[in-house]
Design a protein around this motif. Sequence first.
Motif, PDB file in Angstrom:
ATOM      1  N   PHE A 150       0.820  -1.206   0.000  1.00 30.25           N
ATOM      2  CA  PHE A 150       0.000   0.000   0.000  1.00 30.25           C
ATOM      3  C   PHE A 150       0.854   1.257   0.000  1.00 30.25           C
ATOM      4  O   PHE A 150       1.886   1.327   0.665  1.00 30.25           O
ATOM      5  N   TYR A 151       0.385   2.250  -0.728  1.00 30.36           N
ATOM      6  CA  TYR A 151       0.850   3.620  -0.543  1.00 30.36           C
ATOM      7  C   TYR A 151       0.034   4.248   0.575  1.00 30.36           C
ATOM      8  O   TYR A 151       0.566   4.760   1.549  1.00 30.36           O
ATOM      9  N   GLY A 152      -1.293   4.180   0.443  1.00 34.16           N
ATOM     10  CA  GLY A 152      -2.138   4.728   1.494  1.00 34.16           C
ATOM     11  C   GLY A 152      -3.602   4.690   1.112  1.00 34.16           C
ATOM     12  O   GLY A 152      -4.016   3.959   0.204  1.00 34.16           O
ATOM     13  N   VAL A 153      -4.390   5.483   1.821  1.00 27.74           N
ATOM     14  CA  VAL A 153      -5.829   5.552   1.586  1.00 27.74           C
ATOM     15  C   VAL A 153      -6.275   7.005   1.641  1.00 27.74           C
ATOM     16  O   VAL A 153      -5.591   7.864   2.197  1.00 27.74           O
ATOM     17  N   SER A 154      -7.451   7.246   1.062  1.00 28.48           N
ATOM     18  CA  SER A 154      -8.060   8.569   1.105  1.00 28.48           C
ATOM     19  C   SER A 154      -9.465   8.437   1.685  1.00 28.48           C
ATOM     20  O   SER A 154     -10.247   7.604   1.220  1.00 28.48           O
ATOM     21  N   LEU A 155      -9.773   9.234   2.703  1.00 28.38           N
ATOM     22  CA  LEU A 155     -11.088   9.225   3.328  1.00 28.38           C
ATOM     23  C   LEU A 155     -11.846  10.489   2.953  1.00 28.38           C
ATOM     24  O   LEU A 155     -11.276  11.584   2.918  1.00 28.38           O
ATOM     25  N   MET A 156     -13.145  10.350   2.671  1.00 30.73           N
ATOM     26  CA  MET A 156     -14.024  11.494   2.434  1.00 30.73           C
ATOM     27  C   MET A 156     -14.841  11.722   3.700  1.00 30.73           C
ATOM     28  O   MET A 156     -15.604  10.848   4.117  1.00 30.73           O
ATOM     29  N   LEU A 157     -14.687  12.909   4.302  1.00 32.63           N
ATOM     30  CA  LEU A 157     -15.323  13.193   5.578  1.00 32.63           C
ATOM     31  C   LEU A 157     -16.018  14.550   5.543  1.00 32.63           C
ATOM     32  O   LEU A 157     -15.569  15.474   4.864  1.00 32.63           O
ATOM     33  N   GLU A 158     -17.093  14.659   6.299  1.00 33.28           N
ATOM     34  CA  GLU A 158     -17.766  15.936   6.443  1.00 33.28           C
ATOM     35  C   GLU A 158     -16.808  16.973   7.022  1.00 33.28           C
ATOM     36  O   GLU A 158     -16.687  18.096   6.537  1.00 33.28           O
ATOM     37  N   ARG A 159     -16.123  16.591   8.081  1.00 35.36           N
ATOM     38  CA  ARG A 159     -15.076  17.409   8.707  1.00 35.36           C
ATOM     39  C   ARG A 159     -13.902  16.504   9.021  1.00 35.36           C
ATOM     40  O   ARG A 159     -14.073  15.309   9.271  1.00 35.36           O
ATOM     41  N   THR A 160     -12.703  17.042   9.045  1.00 36.98           N
ATOM     42  CA  THR A 160     -11.514  16.204   9.164  1.00 36.98           C
ATOM     43  C   THR A 160     -10.742  16.371  10.472  1.00 36.98           C
ATOM     44  O   THR A 160      -9.888  15.535  10.787  1.00 36.98           O
ATOM     45  N   GLU A 161     -11.027  17.418  11.251  1.00 32.86           N
ATOM     46  CA  GLU A 161     -10.154  17.753  12.375  1.00 32.86           C
ATOM     47  C   GLU A 161     -10.107  16.649  13.441  1.00 32.86           C
ATOM     48  O   GLU A 161      -9.027  16.260  13.907  1.00 32.86           O
ATOM     49  N   ALA A 162     -11.268  16.137  13.845  1.00 35.30           N
ATOM     50  CA  ALA A 162     -11.296  15.141  14.917  1.00 35.30           C
ATOM     51  C   ALA A 162     -10.645  13.836  14.476  1.00 35.30           C
ATOM     52  O   ALA A 162      -9.940  13.168  15.257  1.00 35.30           O
ATOM     53  N   THR A 163     -10.841  13.463  13.205  1.00 32.02           N
ATOM     54  CA  THR A 163     -10.209  12.249  12.681  1.00 32.02           C
ATOM     55  C   THR A 163      -8.698  12.430  12.626  1.00 32.02           C
ATOM     56  O   THR A 163      -7.934  11.519  12.982  1.00 32.02           O
ATOM     57  N   GLY A 164      -8.251  13.609  12.192  1.00 37.14           N
ATOM     58  CA  GLY A 164      -6.820  13.887  12.161  1.00 37.14           C
ATOM     59  C   GLY A 164      -6.191  13.814  13.540  1.00 37.14           C
ATOM     60  O   GLY A 164      -5.052  13.338  13.691  1.00 37.14           O
ATOM     61  N   ALA A 165      -6.922  14.261  14.562  1.00 39.44           N
ATOM     62  CA  ALA A 165      -6.398  14.199  15.931  1.00 39.44           C
ATOM     63  C   ALA A 165      -6.183  12.758  16.371  1.00 39.44           C
ATOM     64  O   ALA A 165      -5.198  12.442  17.056  1.00 39.44           O
ATOM     65  N   ILE A 166      -7.069  11.858  15.971  1.00 34.13           N
ATOM     66  CA  ILE A 166      -6.912  10.442  16.317  1.00 34.13           C
ATOM     67  C   ILE A 166      -5.732   9.829  15.568  1.00 34.13           C
ATOM     68  O   ILE A 166      -4.936   9.073  16.137  1.00 34.13           O
ATOM     69  N   LEU A 167      -5.602  10.164  14.284  1.00 32.27           N
ATOM     70  CA  LEU A 167      -4.457   9.662  13.521  1.00 32.27           C
ATOM     71  C   LEU A 167      -3.149  10.052  14.198  1.00 32.27           C
ATOM     72  O   LEU A 167      -2.210   9.244  14.305  1.00 32.27           O
ATOM     73  N   SER A 168      -3.081  11.294  14.670  1.00 32.24           N
ATOM     74  CA  SER A 168      -1.840  11.802  15.265  1.00 32.24           C
ATOM     75  C   SER A 168      -1.600  11.237  16.651  1.00 32.24           C
ATOM     76  O   SER A 168      -0.488  10.777  16.978  1.00 32.24           O
ATOM     77  N   ASP A 169      -2.620  11.249  17.497  1.00 32.73           N
ATOM     78  CA  ASP A 169      -2.450  10.885  18.902  1.00 32.73           C
ATOM     79  C   ASP A 169      -2.392   9.385  19.125  1.00 32.73           C
ATOM     80  O   ASP A 169      -1.609   8.894  19.937  1.00 32.73           O
ATOM     81  N   VAL A 170      -3.215   8.631  18.391  1.00 33.38           N
ATOM     82  CA  VAL A 170      -3.371   7.197  18.651  1.00 33.38           C
ATOM     83  C   VAL A 170      -2.539   6.342  17.707  1.00 33.38           C
ATOM     84  O   VAL A 170      -1.931   5.349  18.126  1.00 33.38           O
ATOM     85  N   PHE A 171      -2.470   6.729  16.418  1.00 33.35           N
ATOM     86  CA  PHE A 171      -1.880   5.846  15.413  1.00 33.35           C
ATOM     87  C   PHE A 171      -0.507   6.276  14.913  1.00 33.35           C
ATOM     88  O   PHE A 171       0.039   5.654  13.997  1.00 33.35           O
ATOM     89  N   GLY A 172       0.060   7.333  15.463  1.00 30.16           N
ATOM     90  CA  GLY A 172       1.438   7.683  15.124  1.00 30.16           C
ATOM     91  C   GLY A 172       1.626   8.382  13.801  1.00 30.16           C
ATOM     92  O   GLY A 172       2.718   8.343  13.227  1.00 30.16           O
ATOM     93  N   PHE A 173       0.569   9.037  13.283  1.00 27.40           N
ATOM     94  CA  PHE A 173       0.680   9.812  12.055  1.00 27.40           C
ATOM     95  C   PHE A 173       0.898  11.284  12.408  1.00 27.40           C
ATOM     96  O   PHE A 173       0.594  11.718  13.520  1.00 27.40           O
ATOM     97  N   ALA A 174       1.372  12.054  11.435  1.00 33.09           N
ATOM     98  CA  ALA A 174       1.530  13.496  11.610  1.00 33.09           C
ATOM     99  C   ALA A 174       1.132  14.187  10.316  1.00 33.09           C
ATOM    100  O   ALA A 174       1.371  13.666   9.216  1.00 33.09           O
ATOM    101  N   GLU A 175       0.510  15.355  10.430  1.00 27.72           N
ATOM    102  CA  GLU A 175       0.172  16.130   9.242  1.00 27.72           C
ATOM    103  C   GLU A 175       1.450  16.582   8.557  1.00 27.72           C
ATOM    104  O   GLU A 175       2.340  17.149   9.184  1.00 27.72           O
ATOM    105  N   VAL A 176       1.537  16.328   7.229  1.00 27.58           N
ATOM    106  CA  VAL A 176       2.755  16.672   6.497  1.00 27.58           C
ATOM    107  C   VAL A 176       2.509  17.599   5.314  1.00 27.58           C
ATOM    108  O   VAL A 176       3.451  18.212   4.810  1.00 27.58           O
ATOM    109  N   ALA A 177       1.257  17.717   4.840  1.00 25.30           N
ATOM    110  CA  ALA A 177       1.009  18.566   3.665  1.00 25.30           C
ATOM    111  C   ALA A 177      -0.482  18.796   3.497  1.00 25.30           C
ATOM    112  O   ALA A 177      -1.313  18.035   4.019  1.00 25.30           O
TER     113      ALA A 177
END
Length: 307
Positions: A150-177
């Motif tokens: 996999f390269y990755g996935v793309s999610l379509m969301l009404e709003r993205t902020e809360a999902t991004g917070a989970i990616l960063s805090d729980v799953f070890g991702f960081a916003e890069v672009a």
Amino acid sequence: MTRNGIHHVTAIAGSAQRNVDFYTRTLGLRLVKKTVNFDDPGAYHLYYGDAAGSPGTILTFFPWENAAPGRAGAGELQETSFRIPLSAIGYWTERLINFGVERTTRFGETVLTFRDPDGMRLALVGLPGIEAEAAWDNGEIPLENALRGFYGVSLMLERTEATGAILSDVFGFAEVAREGDTTRYQAEGTAIGGIVDLRAVGGFLPARLGRGSVHHLAFRAADDAAEAEMVRKLAANHGLHTTEQKDRNYFRSVYFREPGHVLFEIATDIPGFDVDEPAQTLGEALKLPQFLEPHRAAIEAHLPELV
């Protein structure tokens, strides 16, 4: 040991044989496990990946012959993308000509978009310098052009902020672009399955699950302890609670709905797909969990034969 990134993606298909033909022959993935949906043993659960069925390479399907088509919209995994060598772009453009392939550029990278026979949205991302990485040899696609996880996935969301917070805090991702309405998150030090793009689509109709839709997205946990820590963080920091742990034979999982309504799973890397058959013969025989073995004859009689 911390391992970040995507573990697997699970989607809904129609014909099981058509699904096998496309993913093993057209895309050249290995069928690494042939089992059944543990919650619906009258249907297959098919797993495709690299030679070993490594986390970050696994795309799985529930083939339901009479499933109605899904509808794209907010609250779904919109697209699943694979890594290919940049030099293979021309090869795949020609190979996928009958599947609506289109060439585009995202975040400065060359991307081929297309759909599988059930309408599932897929992409290949051309990357320089990965030609020497190991790849599964299906006997048809030249190794220098083969998919490399996999390269990755793309999610379509009404709003993205809360999902991004989970990616960063729980799953070890960081916003890069950021690019347009899409925010990219990347798992540090993770080449395979390390990208999640969140696309804000406020005002879209909600997605409807069906044939060609993704059922859920699974993230990696090294082991039970790592998974338990993720569960703790979800509850303590985000007010989200998971299911109890479920034994899927090849990994152990918990599930929850993230704030944008996509079904997320946390899956352990252990024990792996060779726990019940040798690595050399992965995917050749129908494998059942122990609680379904007494019903093997009835299950096999109901399932369509795959070739």
